[in-house]
Design a protein around this motif. Structure first.
Motif, PDB file in Angstrom:
ATOM      1  N   ALA A 132     -17.979   4.924  27.229  1.00 10.77           N
ATOM      2  CA  ALA A 132     -17.973   5.269  28.650  1.00 10.77           C
ATOM      3  C   ALA A 132     -16.831   6.243  28.914  1.00 10.77           C
ATOM      4  CB  ALA A 132     -17.809   4.019  29.519  1.00 10.77           C
ATOM      5  N   THR A 133     -16.953   6.969  30.018  1.00 10.86           N
ATOM      6  CA  THR A 133     -15.838   7.792  30.492  1.00 10.86           C
ATOM      7  C   THR A 133     -15.550   7.424  31.939  1.00 10.86           C
ATOM      8  OG1 THR A 133     -17.302   9.611  31.226  1.00 10.86           O
ATOM      9  CG2 THR A 133     -16.431   9.724  28.972  1.00 10.86           C
ATOM     10  N   ILE A 134     -14.274   7.342  32.275  1.00 12.63           N
ATOM     11  CA  ILE A 134     -13.835   7.018  33.634  1.00 12.63           C
ATOM     12  C   ILE A 134     -12.843   8.083  34.066  1.00 12.63           C
ATOM     13  CG2 ILE A 134     -12.665   5.341  35.113  1.00 12.63           C
ATOM     14  CD1 ILE A 134     -14.161   4.205  31.862  1.00 12.63           C
ATOM     15  N   ASN A 135     -13.255   8.884  35.024  1.00 10.78           N
ATOM     16  CA  ASN A 135     -12.428   9.995  35.494  1.00 10.78           C
ATOM     17  C   ASN A 135     -11.949  10.861  34.324  1.00 10.78           C
ATOM     18  OD1 ASN A 135     -12.614   9.137  38.228  1.00 10.78           O
ATOM     19  ND2 ASN A 135     -10.957   7.670  37.891  1.00 10.78           N
ATOM     20  N   GLY A 136     -12.851  11.066  33.369  1.00 11.80           N
ATOM     21  CA  GLY A 136     -12.539  11.927  32.236  1.00 11.80           C
ATOM     22  C   GLY A 136     -11.906  11.229  31.057  1.00 11.80           C
ATOM     23  N   GLU A 137     -11.509   9.977  31.228  1.00 15.97           N
ATOM     24  CA  GLU A 137     -10.880   9.219  30.148  1.00 15.97           C
ATOM     25  C   GLU A 137     -11.954   8.462  29.366  1.00 15.97           C
ATOM     26  OE1 GLU A 137      -7.704   9.029  29.177  1.00 15.97           O
ATOM     27  OE2 GLU A 137      -6.984  10.420  30.711  1.00 15.97           O
ATOM     28  N   GLU A 138     -11.975   8.657  28.044  1.00 20.62           N
ATOM     29  CA  GLU A 138     -12.970   7.999  27.207  1.00 20.62           C
ATOM     30  C   GLU A 138     -12.547   6.584  26.821  1.00 20.62           C
ATOM     31  OE1 GLU A 138     -13.901  10.293  23.769  1.00 20.62           O
ATOM     32  OE2 GLU A 138     -15.166  11.721  24.867  1.00 20.62           O
ATOM     33  N   ILE A 139     -13.533   5.690  26.780  1.00 19.41           N
ATOM     34  CA  ILE A 139     -13.329   4.341  26.253  1.00 19.41           C
ATOM     35  C   ILE A 139     -13.928   4.315  24.849  1.00 19.41           C
ATOM     36  CG2 ILE A 139     -13.798   1.891  26.519  1.00 19.41           C
ATOM     37  CD1 ILE A 139     -12.114   2.950  28.760  1.00 19.41           C
ATOM     38  N   PRO A 140     -13.120   4.092  23.814  1.00 20.29           N
ATOM     39  CA  PRO A 140     -13.645   4.148  22.440  1.00 20.29           C
ATOM     40  C   PRO A 140     -14.404   2.891  22.045  1.00 20.29           C
ATOM     41  CG  PRO A 140     -11.317   3.588  22.399  1.00 20.29           C
ATOM     42  CD  PRO A 140     -11.662   3.858  23.845  1.00 20.29           C
ATOM     43  N   GLY A 141     -15.253   3.041  21.048  1.00 24.82           N
ATOM     44  CA  GLY A 141     -16.009   1.908  20.543  1.00 24.82           C
ATOM     45  C   GLY A 141     -15.124   0.797  20.011  1.00 24.82           C
ATOM     46  N   SER A 142     -13.943   1.159  19.497  1.00 21.68           N
ATOM     47  CA  SER A 142     -13.024   0.143  18.986  1.00 21.68           C
ATOM     48  C   SER A 142     -12.618  -0.834  20.085  1.00 21.68           C
ATOM     49  CB  SER A 142     -11.777   0.807  18.384  1.00 21.68           C
ATOM     50  OG  SER A 142     -11.137   1.649  19.340  1.00 21.68           O
ATOM     51  N   SER A 143     -12.441  -0.332  21.307  1.00 22.97           N
ATOM     52  CA  SER A 143     -12.099  -1.202  22.432  1.00 22.97           C
ATOM     53  C   SER A 143     -13.287  -2.084  22.802  1.00 22.97           C
ATOM     54  CB  SER A 143     -11.676  -0.369  23.642  1.00 22.97           C
ATOM     55  OG  SER A 143     -10.488   0.347  23.390  1.00 22.97           O
ATOM     56  N   TYR A 144     -14.463  -1.502  22.770  1.00 23.26           N
ATOM     57  CA  TYR A 144     -15.689  -2.260  23.069  1.00 23.26           C
ATOM     58  C   TYR A 144     -15.861  -3.401  22.067  1.00 23.26           C
ATOM     59  CZ  TYR A 144     -20.708  -3.179  23.694  1.00 23.26           C
ATOM     60  OH  TYR A 144     -21.936  -3.788  23.913  1.00 23.26           O
ATOM     61  N   ASN A 145     -15.687  -3.092  20.782  1.00 25.12           N
ATOM     62  CA  ASN A 145     -15.867  -4.097  19.737  1.00 25.12           C
ATOM     63  C   ASN A 145     -14.823  -5.206  19.821  1.00 25.12           C
ATOM     64  OD1 ASN A 145     -18.011  -2.585  18.801  1.00 25.12           O
ATOM     65  ND2 ASN A 145     -16.855  -1.637  17.141  1.00 25.12           N
ATOM     66  N   GLN A 146     -13.651  -4.876  20.351  1.00 28.79           N
ATOM     67  CA  GLN A 146     -12.601  -5.880  20.506  1.00 28.79           C
ATOM     68  C   GLN A 146     -12.908  -6.831  21.653  1.00 28.79           C
ATOM     69  OE1 GLN A 146      -9.725  -5.717  18.332  1.00 28.79           O
ATOM     70  NE2 GLN A 146      -9.565  -7.824  19.052  1.00 28.79           N
ATOM     71  N   ILE A 147     -13.443  -6.287  22.745  1.00 23.81           N
ATOM     72  CA  ILE A 147     -13.666  -7.080  23.951  1.00 23.81           C
ATOM     73  C   ILE A 147     -14.991  -7.847  23.903  1.00 23.81           C
ATOM     74  CG2 ILE A 147     -14.050  -6.918  26.445  1.00 23.81           C
ATOM     75  CD1 ILE A 147     -11.206  -6.517  25.780  1.00 23.81           C
ATOM     76  N   TYR A 148     -16.010  -7.261  23.289  1.00 26.31           N
ATOM     77  CA  TYR A 148     -17.359  -7.855  23.327  1.00 26.31           C
ATOM     78  C   TYR A 148     -17.379  -9.333  22.915  1.00 26.31           C
ATOM     79  CZ  TYR A 148     -22.406  -8.363  22.571  1.00 26.31           C
ATOM     80  OH  TYR A 148     -23.714  -8.803  22.616  1.00 26.31           O
ATOM     81  N   PRO A 149     -16.770  -9.711  21.771  1.00 25.12           N
ATOM     82  CA  PRO A 149     -16.804 -11.128  21.392  1.00 25.12           C
ATOM     83  C   PRO A 149     -16.107 -12.025  22.410  1.00 25.12           C
ATOM     84  CG  PRO A 149     -16.162  -9.767  19.520  1.00 25.12           C
ATOM     85  CD  PRO A 149     -16.102  -8.897  20.733  1.00 25.12           C
ATOM     86  N   LEU A 150     -15.040 -11.511  23.040  1.00 23.25           N
ATOM     87  CA  LEU A 150     -14.312 -12.304  24.027  1.00 23.25           C
ATOM     88  C   LEU A 150     -15.143 -12.514  25.288  1.00 23.25           C
ATOM     89  CD1 LEU A 150     -10.765 -10.697  23.694  1.00 23.25           C
ATOM     90  CD2 LEU A 150     -11.665 -12.729  22.560  1.00 23.25           C
ATOM     91  N   VAL A 151     -15.838 -11.467  25.707  1.00 24.31           N
ATOM     92  CA  VAL A 151     -16.712 -11.588  26.872  1.00 24.31           C
ATOM     93  C   VAL A 151     -17.827 -12.582  26.583  1.00 24.31           C
ATOM     94  CG1 VAL A 151     -18.378 -10.369  28.336  1.00 24.31           C
ATOM     95  CG2 VAL A 151     -16.202  -9.281  27.755  1.00 24.31           C
TER      96      VAL A 151
END
Length: 264
Positions: free
Chosen positions: A84-103
């Motif tokens: 995803a991008t938020i106001n031009g800032e990218e969210i990397p897949g590494s962050s997604y993979n870290q959060i997904y199991p916790l969610v």
């Protein structure tokens, strides 16, 4: 591992719980209304961590165990892929993979259905987007985290785990730099919750909670200093629940004024 992952779980409490409040409002209210919740204060096992924080730790620990228990490779993305991008800032897949199991684990702990991986994906994206929106707004409000604060927090974990620190960090899916960045983001989010949303726990509130629990407990409690952090997090969680509508309104406002693009 549990203590490290509590950093992420704190954000899950502040954001995921609020985002899920429409579906999970009644259980949340049952656990977080009225009394100082002495029954949630450590009373039987180890009492040093408290039932509510311990449940969060167990959820985090199980979700991030080696191999990411309960999460298939198909549910994750490439580490360097922008999700995803938020106001031009990218969210990397590494962050997604870290959060997904916790969610996923948090939703499961709340008794919600976790078979619908598309719904979990969307919730994870919502979590990441909200974190980034809060981070950006905190910066706009002039809130900062000093390097000394990050170093002090990091030193706490290094001291706690000693020679096992590097192993624990790796098994939790972090590099040292990733963990430092997460510490900075979490400290910034805490400051944001206190400064912008007024979610702050005082020393007097912690002492009152402890005294009430001691009066109601049939067993001797550990010294206050041993459970202070746990009590603080419990009280903070209760205040977050009490301010669900205000938090959600702020998140909605930030979303409305942001340029957001989901890429997965």
């Amino acid at each position: 591992m549990k203590k490290i992952l509590m950093l992420l779980m704190m954000i899950s409490l502040a954001v995921v719980t609020v985002a899920c409040s429409n579906d999970d409002e009644e259980p949340a209210d049952e656990n977080n209304t009225g009394e100082p919740a002495a029954e949630e204060t450590p009373e039987s096992e180890g009492e040093a961590e408290g039932e509510q924080p311990e449940a969060q730790e167990e959820a985090a620990d199980s979700a991030a165990a080696t191999g990411q228990q309960g999460v298939s490779d198909d549910e994750l993305v490439e580490e360097d892929q922008a999700v995803a991008t938020i106001n031009g800032e990218e969210i990397p897949g590494s962050s997604y993979n870290q959060i997904y199991p916790l969610v996923k684990s948090t939703l499961e702990q709340a008794g919600q259905e976790v078979e619908d991986t598309e719904a979990i994906k969307q919730q994870t994206l919502n979590e990441l987007i909200t974190q980034e929106l809060i981070r950006q707004d905190a910066k706009a409000e002039g809130l900062t985290v000093e390097q000394e604060e990050i170093d002090n927090e990091l030193a706490t974990y290094e001291e706690q785990f000693g020679e096992e620190y590097a192993t624990v960090l790796e098994s939790s899916g972090y590099t040292e730099e990733m963990f430092k960045e997460q510490i900075e983001n979490d400290l910034l989010s805490e400051k944001y919750m206190e400064s912008v949303l007024g979610i702050e726990v005082t020393d007097d509130e912690i002492k009152e909670y402890y005294q009430t629990a001691a009066e109601q407990s049939e067993e001797d409690l550990p010294p206050l200093e041993d459970v202070e952090d746990s009590i603080k997090q419990t009280l903070k969680s209760q205040k977050q629940q009490e301010k669900q509508e205000e938090i959600q309104a702020k998140i909605d406002e930030l979303r409305e004024n942001a340029e957001i693009e989901e890429l997965i």
